[in-house]
Write a protein that holds these residues in place. Structure first.
Motif, PDB file in Angstrom:
ATOM      1  N   LEU A 107       3.791  14.596  -1.042  1.00 31.67           N
ATOM      2  CA  LEU A 107       2.796  13.599  -1.419  1.00 31.67           C
ATOM      3  C   LEU A 107       1.465  14.196  -1.850  1.00 31.67           C
ATOM      4  O   LEU A 107       0.700  13.554  -2.568  1.00 31.67           O
ATOM      5  N   ARG A 108       1.153  15.423  -1.428  1.00 28.32           N
ATOM      6  CA  ARG A 108      -0.197  15.934  -1.631  1.00 28.32           C
ATOM      7  C   ARG A 108      -0.415  16.525  -3.034  1.00 28.32           C
ATOM      8  O   ARG A 108      -1.512  17.002  -3.335  1.00 28.32           O
ATOM      9  N   SER A 109       0.581  16.482  -3.873  1.00 27.35           N
ATOM     10  CA  SER A 109       0.443  17.091  -5.193  1.00 27.35           C
ATOM     11  C   SER A 109      -0.177  16.161  -6.226  1.00 27.35           C
ATOM     12  O   SER A 109      -0.265  16.507  -7.400  1.00 27.35           O
ATOM     13  N   GLY A 110      -0.615  14.977  -5.818  1.00 29.45           N
ATOM     14  CA  GLY A 110      -1.180  14.056  -6.791  1.00 29.45           C
ATOM     15  C   GLY A 110      -2.037  12.993  -6.150  1.00 29.45           C
ATOM     16  O   GLY A 110      -2.359  13.055  -4.964  1.00 29.45           O
ATOM     17  N   VAL A 111      -2.405  12.006  -6.954  1.00 31.83           N
ATOM     18  CA  VAL A 111      -3.250  10.893  -6.495  1.00 31.83           C
ATOM     19  C   VAL A 111      -2.403   9.637  -6.410  1.00 31.83           C
ATOM     20  O   VAL A 111      -1.685   9.296  -7.348  1.00 31.83           O
ATOM     21  N   ARG A 112      -2.463   8.956  -5.269  1.00 38.76           N
ATOM     22  CA  ARG A 112      -1.745   7.697  -5.068  1.00 38.76           C
ATOM     23  C   ARG A 112      -2.762   6.561  -5.031  1.00 38.76           C
ATOM     24  O   ARG A 112      -3.966   6.779  -5.184  1.00 38.76           O
ATOM     25  N   LEU A 113      -2.289   5.344  -4.798  1.00 40.38           N
ATOM     26  CA  LEU A 113      -3.187   4.198  -4.738  1.00 40.38           C
ATOM     27  C   LEU A 113      -2.939   3.378  -3.478  1.00 40.38           C
ATOM     28  O   LEU A 113      -1.793   3.204  -3.054  1.00 40.38           O
ATOM     29  N   TRP A 114      -4.010   2.907  -2.883  1.00 36.09           N
ATOM     30  CA  TRP A 114      -3.960   1.928  -1.788  1.00 36.09           C
ATOM     31  C   TRP A 114      -4.829   0.751  -2.199  1.00 36.09           C
ATOM     32  O   TRP A 114      -6.043   0.867  -2.292  1.00 36.09           O
ATOM     33  N   ARG A 115      -4.198  -0.358  -2.547  1.00 31.69           N
ATOM     34  CA  ARG A 115      -4.914  -1.561  -2.980  1.00 31.69           C
ATOM     35  C   ARG A 115      -5.911  -1.245  -4.092  1.00 31.69           C
ATOM     36  O   ARG A 115      -7.046  -1.720  -4.104  1.00 31.69           O
ATOM     37  N   GLY A 116      -5.482  -0.406  -5.009  1.00 29.79           N
ATOM     38  CA  GLY A 116      -6.303  -0.054  -6.155  1.00 29.79           C
ATOM     39  C   GLY A 116      -7.250   1.103  -5.928  1.00 29.79           C
ATOM     40  O   GLY A 116      -7.900   1.564  -6.876  1.00 29.79           O
ATOM     41  N   ILE A 117      -7.364   1.607  -4.698  1.00 26.21           N
ATOM     42  CA  ILE A 117      -8.252   2.714  -4.373  1.00 26.21           C
ATOM     43  C   ILE A 117      -7.458   4.017  -4.409  1.00 26.21           C
ATOM     44  O   ILE A 117      -6.402   4.113  -3.776  1.00 26.21           O
ATOM     45  N   PRO A 118      -7.928   5.032  -5.132  1.00 23.70           N
ATOM     46  CA  PRO A 118      -7.208   6.314  -5.166  1.00 23.70           C
ATOM     47  C   PRO A 118      -7.094   6.932  -3.772  1.00 23.70           C
ATOM     48  O   PRO A 118      -8.047   6.922  -2.992  1.00 23.70           O
ATOM     49  N   VAL A 119      -5.929   7.467  -3.477  1.00 23.41           N
ATOM     50  CA  VAL A 119      -5.661   8.150  -2.215  1.00 23.41           C
ATOM     51  C   VAL A 119      -5.243   9.586  -2.540  1.00 23.41           C
ATOM     52  O   VAL A 119      -4.308   9.799  -3.310  1.00 23.41           O
ATOM     53  N   VAL A 120      -5.956  10.549  -1.949  1.00 18.92           N
ATOM     54  CA  VAL A 120      -5.616  11.960  -2.129  1.00 18.92           C
ATOM     55  C   VAL A 120      -5.113  12.501  -0.792  1.00 18.92           C
ATOM     56  O   VAL A 120      -5.904  12.716   0.131  1.00 18.92           O
ATOM     57  N   PRO A 121      -3.819  12.705  -0.638  1.00 24.25           N
ATOM     58  CA  PRO A 121      -3.287  13.268   0.609  1.00 24.25           C
ATOM     59  C   PRO A 121      -3.520  14.777   0.671  1.00 24.25           C
ATOM     60  O   PRO A 121      -3.437  15.477  -0.347  1.00 24.25           O
ATOM     61  N   THR A 122      -3.794  15.273   1.860  1.00 23.73           N
ATOM     62  CA  THR A 122      -3.899  16.717   2.058  1.00 23.73           C
ATOM     63  C   THR A 122      -3.481  17.052   3.479  1.00 23.73           C
ATOM     64  O   THR A 122      -3.176  16.156   4.278  1.00 23.73           O
ATOM     65  N   TYR A 123      -3.470  18.340   3.787  1.00 23.26           N
ATOM     66  CA  TYR A 123      -3.065  18.769   5.126  1.00 23.26           C
ATOM     67  C   TYR A 123      -4.167  18.474   6.143  1.00 23.26           C
ATOM     68  O   TYR A 123      -5.357  18.482   5.824  1.00 23.26           O
ATOM     69  N   HIS A 124      -3.751  18.230   7.382  1.00 24.02           N
ATOM     70  CA  HIS A 124      -4.693  17.982   8.472  1.00 24.02           C
ATOM     71  C   HIS A 124      -5.409  19.284   8.831  1.00 24.02           C
ATOM     72  O   HIS A 124      -4.797  20.355   8.815  1.00 24.02           O
ATOM     73  N   PRO A 125      -6.707  19.222   9.140  1.00 21.25           N
ATOM     74  CA  PRO A 125      -7.419  20.449   9.535  1.00 21.25           C
ATOM     75  C   PRO A 125      -6.761  21.193  10.695  1.00 21.25           C
ATOM     76  O   PRO A 125      -6.795  22.430  10.736  1.00 21.25           O
ATOM     77  N   ALA A 126      -6.171  20.466  11.643  1.00 21.06           N
ATOM     78  CA  ALA A 126      -5.494  21.137  12.755  1.00 21.06           C
ATOM     79  C   ALA A 126      -4.319  21.965  12.253  1.00 21.06           C
ATOM     80  O   ALA A 126      -4.027  23.043  12.791  1.00 21.06           O
ATOM     81  N   TYR A 127      -3.645  21.482  11.219  1.00 18.34           N
ATOM     82  CA  TYR A 127      -2.545  22.240  10.617  1.00 18.34           C
ATOM     83  C   TYR A 127      -3.088  23.502   9.951  1.00 18.34           C
ATOM     84  O   TYR A 127      -2.458  24.575  10.014  1.00 18.34           O
ATOM     85  N   LEU A 128      -4.257  23.394   9.327  1.00 17.67           N
ATOM     86  CA  LEU A 128      -4.861  24.554   8.681  1.00 17.67           C
ATOM     87  C   LEU A 128      -5.232  25.634   9.695  1.00 17.67           C
ATOM     88  O   LEU A 128      -5.170  26.825   9.380  1.00 17.67           O
TER      89      LEU A 128
END
Length: 260
Positions: free
Chosen positions: A216-237
């Protein structure tokens, strides 16, 4: 001029101010000059650090500090509406997580933020302080926010669940379900320009999918018309620092939307 037009005008003014700052104009916001930030496509990977940022790195927010009276009114109204959502949540006992929590962690930040970060749930430090992302992962999130030219106080930070799952485990579906309406109401009130989801749980909850975060993190998705950018959690980093380069690419997507 109706409310929507006023809001668009305010955002346009703020965007113009940000553009002037990037171009090198400083006097209207502060006295001492600072080096202008390069364009987003020319910025180097910041080498996001897990070290706690020094207090001197958190001055009064400047980048969007010039506000019209309408924008200030909008922020006040949204703050009141968020408080109403918090009051509705109350001392929640809608799932079993209340049995082991110390503090409920609602969320914090600018109620009129253009960028919202959504994480999974509070950890031990967050449960103890009643604030989101204040532990080691939170310090790294601060660095991520700073890497795109913002400060913590300019964004809004919240989680999928408001109480700490024991042992910091992933929240169960029966724990996410009763909390989700309150996350939805937070986002509906704030109406950010972009949402950045941190980790699989937040991304899957917001996008209503079971796909892996790596998909999912390779692009931009939408939530009710608002762009959503998925990325890794800081704890994972913190466990997988090699993924910082991927997160930097995601943050550049966030920045591109904010400056677009």
């Amino acid at each position: 001029m109706n409310e929507a037009e006023v809001r668009r005008l305010a955002e346009s003014i703020l965007g113009t101010v940000a553009g002037l700052r990037r171009a090198g104009l400083r006097e209207i916001l502060r006295e001492e000059p600072r080096q202008a930030a390069p364009p987003a496509d020319q910025r180097e990977e910041p080498g996001i650090s897990m070290a706690a940022p020094a207090e001197t790195e958190h001055p009064t927010a400047e980048r969007f500090s010039i506000q019209t009276e309408a924008a200030q009114g909008d922020e006040k109204e949204k703050a009141e509406r968020l408080l109403a959502v918090r009051d509705e949540l109350g001392e929640c006992r809608r799932c079993r997580l209340h049995e082991t929590r110390t503090h409920l962690v609602f969320g914090e930040g600018n109620p009129a933020a253009r960028l919202v970060f959504v994480g999974e749930g509070p950890g031990a430090d967050e449960d103890r302080q009643g604030r989101p992302f204040v532990g080691r992962a939170g310090k790294l999130l601060d660095k991520m926010i700073q890497s795109i030219g913002l400060e913590r106080g300019q964004v809004y930070i919240c989680n999928v669940v408001k109480c700490r799952p024991p042992g910091n485990r992933t929240p169960a579906p029966e724990e996410i379900e009763p909390c989700s309406p309150f996350l939805t109401k937070q986002l509906e009130v704030i109406q950010p320009k972009v949402i950045c989801t941190l980790g699989a749980c937040a991304t899957q909850t917001i996008l209503q999918t079971r796909k892996f975060i790596s998909e999912l993190r390779s692009g931009v998705r939408l939530w009710r018309g608002i762009p959503v950018v998925p990325t890794y959690h800081p704890a994972y980093l913190l466990r997988n620092p090699a993924k910082k380069a991927d997160v930097w690419k995601d943050l550049l997507r966030v920045l591109q939307i904010l400056e677009g």
